[in-house]
Design a protein around this motif. Structure first.
Motif, PDB file in Angstrom:
ATOM      1  N   GLY A 115       0.787  -1.227   0.000  1.00 44.69           N
ATOM      2  CA  GLY A 115       0.000   0.000   0.000  1.00 44.69           C
ATOM      3  C   GLY A 115       0.818   1.276   0.000  1.00 44.69           C
ATOM      4  N   SER A 116       2.145   1.181   0.075  1.00 47.36           N
ATOM      5  CA  SER A 116       2.984   2.376   0.190  1.00 47.36           C
ATOM      6  C   SER A 116       3.351   2.997  -1.151  1.00 47.36           C
ATOM      7  CB  SER A 116       4.279   2.024   0.924  1.00 47.36           C
ATOM      8  OG  SER A 116       5.096   1.191   0.112  1.00 47.36           O
ATOM      9  N   GLY A 117       2.997   2.345  -2.233  1.00 46.71           N
ATOM     10  CA  GLY A 117       3.377   2.845  -3.548  1.00 46.71           C
ATOM     11  C   GLY A 117       4.720   2.312  -4.019  1.00 46.71           C
ATOM     12  N   SER A 118       5.409   1.548  -3.175  1.00 48.24           N
ATOM     13  CA  SER A 118       6.725   1.024  -3.523  1.00 48.24           C
ATOM     14  C   SER A 118       6.681   0.025  -4.669  1.00 48.24           C
ATOM     15  CB  SER A 118       7.369   0.339  -2.311  1.00 48.24           C
ATOM     16  OG  SER A 118       7.546   1.258  -1.269  1.00 48.24           O
ATOM     17  N   LEU A 119       5.538  -0.580  -4.894  1.00 49.73           N
ATOM     18  CA  LEU A 119       5.426  -1.587  -5.956  1.00 49.73           C
ATOM     19  C   LEU A 119       4.969  -0.999  -7.285  1.00 49.73           C
ATOM     20  CD1 LEU A 119       3.781  -4.534  -3.974  1.00 49.73           C
ATOM     21  CD2 LEU A 119       6.206  -4.065  -4.347  1.00 49.73           C
ATOM     22  N   ALA A 120       4.708   0.290  -7.298  1.00 44.52           N
ATOM     23  CA  ALA A 120       4.210   0.941  -8.514  1.00 44.52           C
ATOM     24  C   ALA A 120       5.131   0.673  -9.697  1.00 44.52           C
ATOM     25  CB  ALA A 120       4.076   2.445  -8.289  1.00 44.52           C
ATOM     26  N   GLY A 121       4.539   0.242 -10.792  1.00 50.33           N
ATOM     27  CA  GLY A 121       5.297  -0.015 -12.002  1.00 50.33           C
ATOM     28  C   GLY A 121       6.044  -1.331 -12.012  1.00 50.33           C
ATOM     29  N   ARG A 122       5.844  -2.129 -10.988  1.00 48.45           N
ATOM     30  CA  ARG A 122       6.581  -3.386 -10.887  1.00 48.45           C
ATOM     31  C   ARG A 122       5.688  -4.618 -11.015  1.00 48.45           C
ATOM     32  NH1 ARG A 122       9.087   0.297  -7.339  1.00 48.45           N
ATOM     33  NH2 ARG A 122      11.316   0.495  -7.728  1.00 48.45           N
ATOM     34  N   GLY A 123       4.416  -4.404 -11.322  1.00 43.96           N
ATOM     35  CA  GLY A 123       3.457  -5.498 -11.411  1.00 43.96           C
ATOM     36  C   GLY A 123       3.829  -6.552 -12.442  1.00 43.96           C
ATOM     37  N   LYS A 124       4.273  -6.104 -13.610  1.00 41.31           N
ATOM     38  CA  LYS A 124       4.630  -7.051 -14.671  1.00 41.31           C
ATOM     39  C   LYS A 124       5.778  -7.959 -14.231  1.00 41.31           C
ATOM     40  CE  LYS A 124       6.073  -7.422 -19.465  1.00 41.31           C
ATOM     41  NZ  LYS A 124       6.623  -6.735 -20.619  1.00 41.31           N
ATOM     42  N   ARG A 125       6.797  -7.376 -13.634  1.00 37.57           N
ATOM     43  CA  ARG A 125       7.957  -8.168 -13.179  1.00 37.57           C
ATOM     44  C   ARG A 125       7.541  -9.154 -12.094  1.00 37.57           C
ATOM     45  NH1 ARG A 125      11.967 -11.097 -13.899  1.00 37.57           N
ATOM     46  NH2 ARG A 125      13.817 -10.758 -12.667  1.00 37.57           N
ATOM     47  N   ILE A 126       6.704  -8.713 -11.167  1.00 40.99           N
ATOM     48  CA  ILE A 126       6.219  -9.601 -10.109  1.00 40.99           C
ATOM     49  C   ILE A 126       5.421 -10.749 -10.715  1.00 40.99           C
ATOM     50  CG2 ILE A 126       4.671  -9.765  -8.113  1.00 40.99           C
ATOM     51  CD1 ILE A 126       5.587  -6.875  -7.408  1.00 40.99           C
ATOM     52  N   ALA A 127       4.585 -10.448 -11.703  1.00 39.22           N
ATOM     53  CA  ALA A 127       3.784 -11.484 -12.370  1.00 39.22           C
ATOM     54  C   ALA A 127       4.681 -12.494 -13.088  1.00 39.22           C
ATOM     55  CB  ALA A 127       2.794 -10.850 -13.339  1.00 39.22           C
ATOM     56  N   GLU A 128       5.743 -12.007 -13.726  1.00 35.52           N
ATOM     57  CA  GLU A 128       6.680 -12.918 -14.409  1.00 35.52           C
ATOM     58  C   GLU A 128       7.331 -13.879 -13.409  1.00 35.52           C
ATOM     59  OE1 GLU A 128       9.382 -10.165 -16.210  1.00 35.52           O
ATOM     60  OE2 GLU A 128       8.055  -9.764 -17.923  1.00 35.52           O
ATOM     61  N   ILE A 129       7.760 -13.343 -12.280  1.00 38.20           N
ATOM     62  CA  ILE A 129       8.395 -14.172 -11.250  1.00 38.20           C
ATOM     63  C   ILE A 129       7.381 -15.151 -10.680  1.00 38.20           C
ATOM     64  CG2 ILE A 129       9.461 -14.135  -8.955  1.00 38.20           C
ATOM     65  CD1 ILE A 129      10.684 -11.373  -9.827  1.00 38.20           C
ATOM     66  N   ALA A 130       6.154 -14.673 -10.449  1.00 40.16           N
ATOM     67  CA  ALA A 130       5.099 -15.546  -9.920  1.00 40.16           C
ATOM     68  C   ALA A 130       4.827 -16.700 -10.872  1.00 40.16           C
ATOM     69  CB  ALA A 130       3.828 -14.734  -9.668  1.00 40.16           C
ATOM     70  N   GLU A 131       4.830 -16.426 -12.157  1.00 36.43           N
ATOM     71  CA  GLU A 131       4.608 -17.483 -13.148  1.00 36.43           C
ATOM     72  C   GLU A 131       5.741 -18.510 -13.111  1.00 36.43           C
ATOM     73  OE1 GLU A 131       3.183 -19.961 -16.078  1.00 36.43           O
ATOM     74  OE2 GLU A 131       2.142 -18.489 -14.832  1.00 36.43           O
ATOM     75  N   ARG A 132       6.952 -18.057 -13.003  1.00 38.16           N
ATOM     76  CA  ARG A 132       8.074 -18.990 -12.910  1.00 38.16           C
ATOM     77  C   ARG A 132       7.953 -19.857 -11.657  1.00 38.16           C
ATOM     78  NH1 ARG A 132      13.043 -15.241 -13.214  1.00 38.16           N
ATOM     79  NH2 ARG A 132      14.190 -17.170 -12.849  1.00 38.16           N
ATOM     80  N   LEU A 133       7.563 -19.244 -10.537  1.00 40.48           N
ATOM     81  CA  LEU A 133       7.378 -20.006  -9.299  1.00 40.48           C
ATOM     82  C   LEU A 133       6.215 -20.994  -9.434  1.00 40.48           C
ATOM     83  CD1 LEU A 133       7.968 -17.200  -6.661  1.00 40.48           C
ATOM     84  CD2 LEU A 133       9.418 -19.194  -7.055  1.00 40.48           C
ATOM     85  N   ARG A 134       5.144 -20.576 -10.123  1.00 43.99           N
ATOM     86  CA  ARG A 134       4.017 -21.483 -10.339  1.00 43.99           C
ATOM     87  C   ARG A 134       4.472 -22.721 -11.102  1.00 43.99           C
ATOM     88  NH1 ARG A 134       1.124 -23.254 -13.967  1.00 43.99           N
ATOM     89  NH2 ARG A 134       1.854 -21.839 -15.594  1.00 43.99           N
ATOM     90  N   ARG A 135       5.269 -22.519 -12.151  1.00 38.78           N
ATOM     91  CA  ARG A 135       5.783 -23.655 -12.927  1.00 38.78           C
ATOM     92  C   ARG A 135       6.659 -24.563 -12.072  1.00 38.78           C
ATOM     93  NH1 ARG A 135       6.417 -19.700 -17.239  1.00 38.78           N
ATOM     94  NH2 ARG A 135       8.639 -19.625 -16.746  1.00 38.78           N
ATOM     95  N   LEU A 136       7.486 -23.956 -11.222  1.00 36.93           N
ATOM     96  CA  LEU A 136       8.314 -24.756 -10.327  1.00 36.93           C
ATOM     97  C   LEU A 136       7.456 -25.592  -9.377  1.00 36.93           C
ATOM     98  CD1 LEU A 136      11.202 -22.328  -9.306  1.00 36.93           C
ATOM     99  CD2 LEU A 136      11.429 -24.464 -10.579  1.00 36.93           C
ATOM    100  N   SER A 137       6.375 -24.992  -8.871  1.00 38.14           N
ATOM    101  CA  SER A 137       5.504 -25.726  -7.933  1.00 38.14           C
ATOM    102  C   SER A 137       4.842 -26.912  -8.584  1.00 38.14           C
ATOM    103  CB  SER A 137       4.480 -24.783  -7.301  1.00 38.14           C
ATOM    104  OG  SER A 137       3.503 -24.415  -8.247  1.00 38.14           O
ATOM    105  N   GLU A 138       4.567 -26.810  -9.888  1.00 34.64           N
ATOM    106  CA  GLU A 138       3.955 -27.943 -10.601  1.00 34.64           C
ATOM    107  C   GLU A 138       4.938 -29.109 -10.730  1.00 34.64           C
ATOM    108  OE1 GLU A 138       2.713 -26.233 -14.291  1.00 34.64           O
ATOM    109  OE2 GLU A 138       0.926 -25.330 -13.413  1.00 34.64           O
ATOM    110  N   ASP A 139       6.220 -28.813 -10.804  1.00 36.76           N
ATOM    111  CA  ASP A 139       7.236 -29.847 -10.938  1.00 36.76           C
ATOM    112  C   ASP A 139       7.616 -30.470  -9.598  1.00 36.76           C
ATOM    113  OD1 ASP A 139       7.287 -29.311 -13.644  1.00 36.76           O
ATOM    114  OD2 ASP A 139       9.068 -28.020 -13.514  1.00 36.76           O
ATOM    115  N   ALA A 140       7.236 -29.827  -8.506  1.00 34.71           N
ATOM    116  CA  ALA A 140       7.643 -30.307  -7.177  1.00 34.71           C
ATOM    117  C   ALA A 140       6.783 -31.459  -6.695  1.00 34.71           C
ATOM    118  CB  ALA A 140       7.567 -29.164  -6.181  1.00 34.71           C
TER     119      ALA A 140
END
Length: 140
Positions: A115-140
């Motif tokens: 809520g502090s605004g620190s994540l502004a403009g970083r949503g796409k990068r966070i989503a990319e990392i989340a997707e990579r982690l999701r793929r890793l979780s499927e392999d675990a």
């Protein structure tokens, strides 16, 4: 942030930090100070009055050398000193479990600053990392 030695405000610790910073790439005094401040997330910034005399003495000892561009770099002696130090920063987690715990800690941090605004403009990068982690979780 890297692990710190027990007494992190003494010159021994500052020396170790300077060695570590220079092991990453050559840097001038201002760059060394800035890098250390970033490592400490802005909580501590070594003073120029401590850093520059230390750089001079380390150069006199032959642990670092100063290039024509004003940047310092480790000498072979400096590399050995860093390798022999008792607190060399880890470059990767000690285990998969530790890595997962660190990820959890970073996610908690990001949740807290959401809520502090620190994540502004970083949503796409966070989503990319989340997707990579999701793929890793499927392999675990």
């Amino acid at each position: 942030m890297i692990p710190m030695p027990r007494s992190y405000h003494g010159h021994g610790a500052l020396r170790g930090l300077v060695l570590w910073v220079l092991s990453q790439s050559p840097a001038n005094g201002a760059e060394i100070i800035s890098t250390i401040e970033k490592m400490w997330w802005g909580l501590w910034r070594p003073s120029p009055g401590a850093v520059y005399p230390l750089l001079s003495s380390m150069a006199e000892e032959g642990v670092i050398s100063r290039g024509p561009d004003g940047r310092y770099e480790l000498t072979e002696r400096g590399r050995r000193e860093l390798e022999e130090s008792y607190w060399v920063p880890q470059r990767k987690p000690m285990s998969v479990d530790v890595a997962i715990e660190e990820l959890d800690g970073y996610v908690r941090y990001l949740e807290e600053v959401r809520g502090s605004g620190s994540l502004a403009g970083r949503g796409k990068r966070i989503a990319e990392i989340a997707e990579r982690l999701r793929r890793l979780s499927e392999d675990a």
